[in-house]
Each structure stands twice: as structure tokens, then as C-alpha cells.
Design an enzyme around this catalytic site. Sequence first.
Site, PDB file in Angstrom:
ATOM      1  N   ASN A 116      39.755-101.521   0.263  1.00  8.71           N
ATOM      2  CA  ASN A 116      38.955-101.859   1.426  1.00  8.71           C
ATOM      3  C   ASN A 116      39.770-102.634   2.454  1.00  8.71           C
ATOM      4  O   ASN A 116      40.939-102.945   2.251  1.00  8.71           O
ATOM      5  CB  ASN A 116      37.719-102.644   0.986  1.00  8.71           C
ATOM      6  CG  ASN A 116      36.509-102.331   1.824  1.00  8.71           C
ATOM      7  OD1 ASN A 116      36.566-102.374   3.044  1.00  8.71           O
ATOM      8  ND2 ASN A 116      35.403-102.017   1.177  1.00  8.71           N
TER       9      ASN A 116
ATOM     10  N   HIS B 290      59.299-118.289  -2.654  1.00  8.66           N
ATOM     11  CA  HIS B 290      60.046-119.541  -2.552  1.00  8.66           C
ATOM     12  C   HIS B 290      60.063-120.202  -3.921  1.00  8.66           C
ATOM     13  O   HIS B 290      59.097-120.128  -4.664  1.00  8.66           O
ATOM     14  CB  HIS B 290      59.391-120.513  -1.561  1.00  8.66           C
ATOM     15  CG  HIS B 290      59.267-119.963  -0.178  1.00  8.66           C
ATOM     16  ND1 HIS B 290      60.322-119.905   0.686  1.00  8.66           N
ATOM     17  CD2 HIS B 290      58.220-119.417   0.475  1.00  8.66           C
ATOM     18  CE1 HIS B 290      59.928-119.363   1.828  1.00  8.66           C
ATOM     19  NE2 HIS B 290      58.641-119.056   1.716  1.00  8.66           N
TER      20      HIS B 290
ATOM     21  N   THR C  39      46.705-114.655 -12.575  1.00  6.98           N
ATOM     22  CA  THR C  39      48.057-115.180 -12.765  1.00  6.98           C
ATOM     23  C   THR C  39      48.715-114.700 -14.055  1.00  6.98           C
ATOM     24  O   THR C  39      49.869-115.005 -14.297  1.00  6.98           O
ATOM     25  CB  THR C  39      48.036-116.718 -12.782  1.00  6.98           C
ATOM     26  OG1 THR C  39      47.213-117.152 -13.872  1.00  6.98           O
ATOM     27  CG2 THR C  39      47.496-117.278 -11.471  1.00  6.98           C
ATOM     28  N   LYS C  40      47.938-113.990 -14.891  1.00  8.88           N
ATOM     29  CA  LYS C  40      48.482-113.477 -16.152  1.00  8.88           C
ATOM     30  C   LYS C  40      47.886-112.106 -16.433  1.00  8.88           C
ATOM     31  O   LYS C  40      46.953-111.676 -15.760  1.00  8.88           O
ATOM     32  CB  LYS C  40      48.201-114.440 -17.307  1.00  8.88           C
ATOM     33  CG  LYS C  40      46.727-114.610 -17.618  1.00  8.88           C
ATOM     34  CD  LYS C  40      46.523-115.586 -18.760  1.00  8.88           C
ATOM     35  CE  LYS C  40      45.050-115.692 -19.114  1.00  8.88           C
ATOM     36  NZ  LYS C  40      44.839-116.581 -20.244  1.00  8.88           N
TER      37      LYS C  40
END
Length: 146
Positions: free
Chosen positions: A41, A73, A124-125
Site C-alpha cells: 500500500n 550508522h 527486530t527478530k
Amino acid sequence: MSIEDNALLGIFDSGAFGVCNYVFINSESAHITIGKNTAINNGFTLIANSTSINIGADCCIGPNFTCYDSNFHSIKPSERHDYTKLEDKPVFIGNNVFIGSNVSLLKGVNVGDNSVIGAGSVVTKSFPKNSLIAGNPAKLIRMIEA
């Protein structure tokens, strides 16, 4: 970048001011693949810095989806502007995955086939196939019966 048959990117003309879609491939080694019949979307951002983002077939992805293969970073102040220190990792989204609105997938994540990711989640995993996940950071809520 590879976009297979019937994939849709930014599927509705929302008429909203400032809605844009952003795809950035930052190096010759980077690649983005979007499988057949996948719909992403409006308001999405896909950035492959040096590895890849692979989105499977038959996925439904809500608005304002972001996916990155990099942190861009270092967290170490002394290395923050040294882009040679980045450890980019590919992202894999399986087939038939449903992703709600305002979801972010970060580097190294692998989401298994038939999974569902709740709105507003930050993944995140990695999670196996048939997972229902949600939250910030995303957690397994329960397994989905096939």
C-alpha cells in the site's frame, strides 16, 4: 530490483498530500525482490543498502510500511560516520504474509510463510511460518493454524 507479475506498489490513488513511495538500492550488491500478486500500500519505504530485501508472493502489506537491510550508522560514536563498519543483513518475507499498517522490519529479519504482523509493530527478530506477531518490539502472540 525485480517485481514479479501482478505485484502492486502504492495501490490506491489516495489524493493525500505528501504520500510517496520510496525505493532505494544503494550498491551494486544490493537487490529488492517483490513476488507475484503482492500488494504494498501507499507510503512504503524499502532500502537495500548492501544486501537484499526479498518479499514473497501473495503478500498483503498495509500503508506506511518500512523495511531496511541496514542500521545505516554504528551505535558507537567513534564509528558513527564510518560506513565501512556497517553490518548489513538481508530481510526475507515469506509467501502469503499479511502485514498491517505502520509496520517496520529491520535488518536480518526473516518472517515465515502465512504469518501476520499487527499494525504498528517493529520487527527486530525472525519468526517461523504461521506466526501471529505484534508489538514494539514485536513478539509472538500465538501460532496460526494452517
